[in-house]
Design an enzyme around this catalytic site. Structure first.
Site, mmCIF file in Angstrom:
data_model
loop_
_atom_site.group_PDB
_atom_site.id
_atom_site.type_symbol
_atom_site.label_atom_id
_atom_site.label_comp_id
_atom_site.label_asym_id
_atom_site.label_seq_id
_atom_site.Cartn_x
_atom_site.Cartn_y
_atom_site.Cartn_z
ATOM 1 C CB SER A 1 7.137 -28.041 -1.289
ATOM 2 O OG SER A 1 6.464 -27.547 -0.159
ATOM 3 C CB THR B 1 -0.929 -0.005 1.222
ATOM 4 O OG1 THR B 1 -1.704 -1.218 1.218
ATOM 5 C CG2 THR B 1 -1.875 1.178 1.185
ATOM 6 C CE LYS C 1 8.423 -23.740 -0.264
ATOM 7 N NZ LYS C 1 8.270 -24.906 -1.165
#
Length: 868
Positions: free
Chosen positions: A745, A411, A788
């Site tokens: 995963s 934003t 990750k």
């Protein structure tokens, strides 16, 4: 049918609440009947019925009458009979002023009626349409609660086919026909209906229902025993009524030339307008119309909008201010004239200045900044070329979708774009919006209609080219009221939003000049057609170094100023002497203090919680300063521990968690960024049972099953006893169990945990891994590599194993992350185990391969490895 003299049922004020019939009320009524009678009434002429008192209304047999009920006792009665045969006895009250009438307050003669329809209204009352069937009289009152009940006797009228009755019937028809011709509110169809009636009793009740008779006169007519007596009484009443009406008509004819009240008012208004014009004055209505006409001319509307505005203005000028439609039209014209049809706030685009603004207000986000600068450069060149040709630039603003976890600056980035462009900024939060009318507005035919939030936001912005932030576009909902995401398809399509038509305005408004910027945390919830219309820019989480720089440059100064710990002297105007101010204390946070907040007090992809923790420390400091206590100007780790309390997150826990065999470190991605997760496997005596826990989804459960099948098929190759399932149960658990998890995963991490458990060798405590596993041991690509990797770095891990086909994703990682972590790409599970398992496992594996036990399955293992 009833005339306007008939009074509806009004046994309670209209604000009386509706009280539904409870089961106990029905039981009490039945018990009251048993106690009074001892047995159910028998015979076709006597019936036990609930009684509904009427105020100022008589229901005749055969006639249909609309009624209203609001008293709780009456509503309970109605609810009860509506669930049964809908039959109720209706009698008129002797005194219409009495509320809650009892047996002594009602006439004994009434009508057995059937309730055809019932409708509840918002004020708590009910509306009924009832039809009388037979006249009855009350023999005995049975009970008063929960409503009146009585034993009634069907009391039919005595009839005969004498010549006198036929003559009276014809006379009644003639008198009624004359009455209908004089009275304007009685339709001619009543005469046709009366002429088609052969039964004198039916004729009596049809005529009586539509006459302006007093309730007592109607009751007396109902109580007359024979049809002959009823016809005589009816003839006398109609004759008297005709005399009165004919006299009134005669008087009206004598003053026929006199103007009606409405005509006099019209002429007086016209005379008043003429007088005001002569005096140079204007009426309030005329002034409003002239003001709106001026606004329409100055608004610069397109041809269609201007034509519609003038048409509505002409209608407004002909309406009196008291008319209901006057306010509706005026509000509509106010909206039309307030829209910024050709008001633009965009200034000349300065690429270099825009770059400086973006760099000053946002740290990192290089790709996002570069894309914004590319957009502005193209926009600037198109404007310059159009100006050279003397044409109007064609606006086809791209729709940017900023996707990323909370707190990464989506934003605030839109706010910087608006500031760089010099445009107005408007924002619309889409979280929880489920009504399509929120986007397109309501049609003007509805009471309280308003334009949609798109038009409202543009009106507030005051320009036709604002930067429009659509926050949380992935949180849109849909239900029976509509699908707002479908309504956004036109709004966010640069090829067709130049003719956007709001339901309330109902004229085209050009949205192609608006720069729409949408924000979302996740891509998956966004419908595919809507996602296809936007250019997706992904914002990932920050590294610790990036958070440190953001905190030093933006968060700390902002919070110090917000809590009164930073002083900015007032700038002197040109020509004025600089204002001398007393020396103020300046506070600063050390890098170690900020890193301690980042690592031990927050765990997030963005910096929102980090800003809260800095604000908490500033409040503690402000409290001490205001209390006159000494506060060090340099805030270190000790002060952070004192202000914020005990640390809430620890990254060295991976060492303790992986100290035992059967635990590996996986990584996952959620709406708040990446995080590590420990895959725990344990073994116990049993008969080969297999269980998986941790609130896992179907895909993740299937991935664990694939990992188990792989380990069993290549047990000898992994230095594992091939018969390990014959006398053991295996359990895999993924903490935290309260958080849902899904996805393929974690396949590599689950396989590694199983191999570690069955071989008895712990996994390395500094290695995180990701990748989908196949039954042949191949490592397949997954998503979210950057998130990750950042999660592994935050957890203090030094090595990250990822699929070989995800190697291209390493280009998106920050340079600092590449320099401080080791990234290993793996094609097969063997390559992953070569890094994740310590040397002890590889020595055991080599010994096991050379043992006689492993030689049995060596040929098969070789084939599997070759295919993998």
């Amino acid at each position: 049918m009833t005339n306007e003299h008939d009074q509806p049922l009004n046994d309670e004020p209209t604000d009386t609440p509706v009280v539904d019939v409870a089961e106990t009320d029905v039981i009490e009524a039945a018990e009251a009947v048993e106690e009074t009678t001892g047995e159910e009434p028998t015979g076709p002429e006597v019936r036990l019925l609930p009684v509904l008192p009427l105020r100022g209304t008589v229901v005749f047999p055969i006639s249909v009458v609309p009624l209203a009920a609001a008293q709780p006792r009456s509503i309970r009665l109605i609810d009860e009979v509506m669930s049964g045969d809908r039959t109720v006895a209706m009698v008129m009250q002797k005194n219409s002023e009495i509320e809650g009438a009892g047996p002594d307050d009602c006439y004994e003669v009434g009508t057995i009626t059937t309730i055809h329809t019932m409708m509840r209204v918002p004020d708590g009352s009910v509306r009924l349409a009832v039809q009388g069937s037979e006249r009855m009289r009350i023999l005995e009152w049975v009970s008063e609660e929960p409503f009146l009940m009585a034993r009634v006797e069907v009391w039919p009228e005595t009839t005969d086919d004498s010549v006198e009755v036929q003559a009276l019937s014809r006379n009644t028809l003639d008198l009624f026909q004359r009455l209908v011709s004089i009275v304007s509110h009685l339709p001619d169809e009543l005469v046709t209906a009366a002429l088609n009636i052969d039964d004198p009793k039916h004729l009596v009740y049809l005529v009586a229902t539509n006459l302006r008779m007093e309730p007592e006169e109607k009751q007396a007519l109902l109580e007359l025993e024979g049809v002959k007596e009823k016809l005589e009484k009816l003839n006398a009443f109609i004759s008297k009524e005709l005399d009165v009406l004919e006299l009134g008509k005669k008087l009206q004819s004598e003053v026929q030339e006199e103007m009606s009240k409405s005509q006099r008012e019209y002429y007086l208004r016209e005379q008043l307008k003429a007088i005001q014009r002569e005096l140079g004055e204007t009426s309030e209505t005329e002034a409003e119309v002239n003001e709106l006409r001026t606004k329409i001319e100055e608004a610069g509307m397109p041809e269609e909008a201007e034509r519609e505005a003038k048409r509505e203005l002409d209608r407004l000028a002909k309406l009196p201010p008291a008319a209901a439609e006057y306010g509706v039209i005026k509000t509509y014209l106010d909206w039309l004239t307030a829209m910024p049809w050709n008001t633009s706030t965009e200034r000349e685009i300065d690429i270099q200045k825009t770059r400086e603004i973006l760099e000053a207000e946002h740290y990192g986000l290089d790709k996002i900044k570069e894309r914004i600068l590319e957009y502005l450069a193209v926009r600037k060149l198109k404007i310059e070329q159009a100006n050279e040709r003397g044409e109007t630039p064609v606006n086809r603003e791209p729709i940017l979708l900023l996707v990323g976890p909370p707190g990464v600056g989506k934003t605030s980035l839109a706010q910087s774009i608006a500031r760089a462009l010099g445009r107005e900024l408007t924002r619309m939060s889409l979280g929880g919006v489920r009504d399509e009318a929120e986007i397109r507005g309501h049609r003007r035919t509805y009471v309280g209609a308003m334009p949609g939030r798109i038009v409202q936001a543009i009106r507030r912005a005051g320009s036709n080219d604002p930067v429009f932030v659509l926050d949380e576009v992935d949180k849109l909902a849909s239900d029976w009221r509509g699908d707002p995401s479908s309504a956004l398809l036109e709004v966010l399509d640069p090829e067709q939003n130049n003719t956007f038509r709001d339901h309330y305005l109902d004229v085209e408004f050009d949205l192609s000049k608006v720069m729409f910027i949408a924000t979302a945390n996740l891509l998956d919830p966004i419908p595919a057609p809507l996602r296809d219309r936007m250019e997706i820019l992904e914002l990932t989480g920050y590294t610790d170094a990036e958070k440190l720089n953001i905190a030093k440059k933006y968060l700390v100064p902002k919070q110090l100023k917000a809590h009164g710990l930073a002083f900015e002297p007032k700038e002197s105007a040109e020509g004025e002497e600089p204002v001398e101010v007393a020396e103020t204390v300046t506070y600063e946070f050390t890098d170690d203090a900020l890193l301690q907040m980042i690592r031990h007090y927050t765990r997030e992809a963005g910096v929102r919680n980090l800003e809260r923790e800095i604000g908490t420390a500033c409040r503690k400091m402000a409290t001490r300063v205001a209390s006159g206590l000494e506060v060090p100007t340099t805030i270190g780790t000790e002060e952070v521990r004192e202000y914020l309390g005990r640390p809430r997150f620890f990254y060295e826990e991976a060492v303790a968690r992986t100290a035992q065999a059967g635990v590996s470190i996986g990584v996952g991605v959620s709406s708040v960024g990446g995080d590590i997760m420990f895959i725990e496997a344990t073994r116990m005596p049993g008969k080969g049972a297999w269980s998986v826990t941790g609130q896992l989804g179907d895909v993740m459960k299937e991935s664990s099953q694939a990992a188990l099948s792989l380990v069993r098929s290549r047990a000898k190759d992994f230095a594992v006893d091939p018969e390990f399932m014959s006398n053991s149960d295996i359990h895999i658990h993924v903490p935290a169990g309260a958080i849902p998890k899904d996805g393929p995963s974690a396949g590599v991490a689950m396989t590694t945990a199983l191999v570690s458990l069955l071989s008895g060798v712990p996994v390395r405590d500094d290695v995180a891994m990701t990748g989908e596993i196949t039954l042949r041991g191949q490592v397949m690509p997954v998503g979210g590599i950057k998130e990750k990797a950042l999660a592994a770095k935050r957890a203090g891990l030094s090595t990250f194993i990822l699929p070989k086909r995800n190697e291209v994703d390493l280009d998106d990682l920050p340079q600092e992350l590449k320099e401080t972590m080791t990234f290993v790409t793996a094609t097969t599970i063997d390559e992953a185990l070569a890094v994740s398992m310590p040397s002890e496992f590889h020595d055991r594996r080599a010994e096991f391969a050379n043992s006689p036990v492993a030689a049995v399955g060596s040929s098969q293992t070789g084939i599997v490895a070759a295919r993998g």
